[in-house]
Design an enzyme around this catalytic site. Structure first.
Site, PDB file in Angstrom:
ATOM      1  N   LYS A 106       2.549  11.082   7.528  1.00 33.85           N
ATOM      2  CA  LYS A 106       1.519  10.917   8.661  1.00 33.85           C
ATOM      3  C   LYS A 106       2.456  11.666   9.882  1.00 33.85           C
ATOM      4  O   LYS A 106       1.821  12.637  10.072  1.00 33.85           O
ATOM      5  CB  LYS A 106       1.440   9.343   8.733  1.00 33.85           C
ATOM      6  CG  LYS A 106       0.725   8.771   7.586  1.00 33.85           C
ATOM      7  CD  LYS A 106       0.068   7.488   7.762  1.00 33.85           C
ATOM      8  CE  LYS A 106      -0.935   7.170   6.728  1.00 33.85           C
ATOM      9  NZ  LYS A 106      -0.694   5.834   6.404  1.00 33.85           N
TER      10      LYS A 106
ATOM     11  N   ASP B 120       9.342   3.120   1.920  1.00 30.57           N
ATOM     12  CA  ASP B 120       8.051   3.477   2.140  1.00 30.57           C
ATOM     13  C   ASP B 120       7.981   3.497   3.728  1.00 30.57           C
ATOM     14  O   ASP B 120       7.225   2.494   4.170  1.00 30.57           O
ATOM     15  CB  ASP B 120       6.975   3.240   1.383  1.00 30.57           C
ATOM     16  CG  ASP B 120       5.571   4.139   1.689  1.00 30.57           C
ATOM     17  OD1 ASP B 120       5.714   4.669   2.695  1.00 30.57           O
ATOM     18  OD2 ASP B 120       4.466   3.874   1.043  1.00 30.57           O
TER      19      ASP B 120
ATOM     20  N   PHE C 238       0.961  -1.184   0.030  1.00 29.31           N
ATOM     21  CA  PHE C 238       0.065  -0.119   0.059  1.00 29.31           C
ATOM     22  C   PHE C 238       0.793   1.170   0.057  1.00 29.31           C
ATOM     23  O   PHE C 238       1.818   1.420   0.997  1.00 29.31           O
ATOM     24  CB  PHE C 238      -0.883   0.026   1.059  1.00 29.31           C
ATOM     25  CG  PHE C 238      -1.847   1.285   1.067  1.00 29.31           C
ATOM     26  CD1 PHE C 238      -3.155   1.144   0.275  1.00 29.31           C
ATOM     27  CD2 PHE C 238      -1.549   2.509   1.804  1.00 29.31           C
ATOM     28  CE1 PHE C 238      -3.701   2.263   0.248  1.00 29.31           C
ATOM     29  CE2 PHE C 238      -2.212   3.482   1.552  1.00 29.31           C
ATOM     30  CZ  PHE C 238      -3.524   3.711   0.801  1.00 29.31           C
TER      31      PHE C 238
HETATM   32  C1  PLP Z   1      -0.832   5.864   4.468  1.00 22.59           C
HETATM   33  C2  PLP Z   1       0.322   5.598   3.600  1.00 22.59           C
HETATM   34  C3  PLP Z   1       0.479   5.902   2.523  1.00 22.59           C
HETATM   35  C4  PLP Z   1      -0.434   7.165   1.822  1.00 22.59           C
HETATM   36  O1  PLP Z   1      -0.562   8.352   2.583  1.00 22.59           O
HETATM   37  P1  PLP Z   1      -1.459   9.369   2.223  1.00 22.59           P
HETATM   38  O2  PLP Z   1      -1.269  10.608   3.195  1.00 22.59           O
HETATM   39  O3  PLP Z   1      -2.696   8.925   2.835  1.00 22.59           O
HETATM   40  O4  PLP Z   1      -1.488  10.030   0.884  1.00 22.59           O
HETATM   41  C5  PLP Z   1       1.500   5.387   1.487  1.00 22.59           C
HETATM   42  N1  PLP Z   1       2.228   4.572   2.181  1.00 22.59           N
HETATM   43  C6  PLP Z   1       2.011   3.922   3.229  1.00 22.59           C
HETATM   44  C7  PLP Z   1       2.693   2.946   3.767  1.00 22.59           C
HETATM   45  C8  PLP Z   1       0.933   4.353   4.067  1.00 22.59           C
HETATM   46  O5  PLP Z   1       0.663   3.980   5.202  1.00 22.59           O
END
Ligand code: PLP
Length: 399
Positions: free
Chosen positions: A254, A225, A140
């Site tokens: 985040k 990520d 994701f």
């Molecule tokens: C939440 C998340 C995203 C996307 O972030 P947004 O601020 O919702 O666009 C990308 N990668 C990971 C691993 C995430 O948990």
């Protein structure tokens, strides 16, 4: 207004792109949130780890208010006095030489992908527009068309093509699969060190290290990520630190702003980050003084209040407590720091009703991938709060 009136309004006038628990919150403090009827809940999701510092942290709030009265946006057409300090402090904290500020996580992922492609053409010498990026099954990374182009979740893609080419999906946790997929056109491998949305999937020990070595050997960039796993969530600054791995690029978001304001960033070396030239990438709000000021304080809170160490300690306590519960309905507990997934047995049914039962008891947790309940409270959580939660979790999960 009553709970149901809010829900009706939202459903009538807003897109139905989420299926939230039917709780309408109107304030929060620390680990706790309150609904419009005044009922208190322990937040065990932390907005998918955006609230590592807890709700409405007083120091971050003070910075937000102060900066909002001074200067909020310059665009990058002009400079501001917060962004340079944000960049410097981010570098001091992480050891990465340079970074670029964006807003949402998805936007930072797109930024990293663009940078990896540019590196492939300018540095590695791959023929233009032939670069490939290897990603993992079950990933994701966000919701843009390019990002869902390489999702393995059918539902995220079904009606949204045509897609962006140039991505190769391999099995998560299998370094041999990456070795096999690497070819002369491979620019990068991009992974979550733990798959959060995928259901708190922790790869086998040594995986990240091996991937990092494969990348080095083959002149391929390793991109982590860490939008969900980074900034203390797993009990270290980055989840990659558990294996002593330093990726070529790290993506964060985040918790970077403690839940106040969208701020994301990509961290890298000067050699890689230096490839962007004026005009090649940007964002009107990316690097704005309000976001930069908020993020500076959010990072300070993380380190000065010992939240990373607390995540390690309390994470261990939380998972030990879970492991000691009756395991009748539990298939597996997967945990690193305060990122905890409890996978329910098939015989126990899907996870959603358990989350609804927890909500009744005053605990907000969300299912991920049907059968897993994720517990990821703010990193400020204390032992007494976990003890309180555990009496209810025990009762609900043993049903
Ligand atoms: C939440 C998340 C995203 C996307 O972030 P947004 O601020 O919702 O666009 C990308 N990668 C990971 C691993 C995430 O948990």
């Amino acid at each position: 207004m009553k709970t149901n009136e809010y829900i009706d309004l939202e459903d009538r006038f807003g897109a139905h792109n989420y299926k939230p628990l039917d709780v309408v919150l109107d304030h929060g403090e620390g680990c706790w949130v309150y609904d419009v009827d005044g009922k208190r809940y322990l937040d065990c999701l932390s907005a998918y780890s955006a609230l590592n510092q807890g709700h409405v942290h007083p120091k971050i709030l003070a910075t937000l208010l102060e900066q909002a009265q001074k200067l909020t946006l310059t665009s990058r057409a002009f400079r501001n006095d917060q962004l340079p300090l944000f960049y410097k402090e981010l570098s001091d904290l992480t050891g990465y030489e340079m970074s670029i500020a964006m807003n949402s996580g998805a936007e930072a992922v797109e930024t990293a992908l663009k940078l990896a492609r540019k590196w492939a053409y300018q540095v590695k010498g791959i023929e233009r527009h032939k670069a490939e990026i290897i990603v993992a099954d079950g990933n994701f990374h966000g919701r843009t068309i390019t990002i869902v182009s390489f999702s393995s979740e059918k539902f995220y893609r079904d009606d949204f093509g045509p897609f962006t080419p140039g991505f190769v999906i391999v099995k998560y946790g299998d370094a041999d699969a990456i070795e096999k997929a690497i070819n002369p056109n491979t620019a990068a491998v991009m992974l979550e060190p733990i798959q959060g949305e995928g259901g708190v999937i922790i790869p086998p020990e040594g995986y990240l290290k091996r991937v990092s070595e494969l990348c080095k050997k083959n002149n391929v960039l390793f991109i982590a990520d860490e939008i969900q796993t980074g900034l203390g969530r797993t009990g270290k600054l980055f989840a990659c630190d558990h294996e002593g791995v330093k990726p070529d690029m790290i993506i964060i978001g985040k918790a970077l702003s403690g839940g106040f304001y969208p701020v994301s960033a990509v961290l890298s070396s000067a050699a890689i980050m230096g490839l962007f030239r004026p005009g090649e990438h940007g964002s009107t709000f990316g690097g704005n003084p309000l976001g930069a000021a908020v993020a500076r304080t959010a990072l300070k809170v993380l380190t000065e209040e010992g939240l990373i160490e607390n995540a390690a300690r309390m994470g261990e306590y939380f998972s030990d407590q879970l492991a000691e519960m009756p395991q009748k309905n539990i298939q597996e507990i997967r945990a690193r720091g305060l990122l905890i997934g409890v996978q329910m047995k098939t015989s126990a049914g899907i996870a959603r009703p358990y989350c609804e039962a927890l909500q009744e008891k005053g605990i907000l947790a969300k299912e991920t991938h049907e059968s897993t309940i994720r517990f990821a409270p703010p990193l400020i959580i204390e032992k007494e709060t976990i003890d309180w939660a555990m009496t209810h979790i025990r009762e609900v999960l043993a049903k």
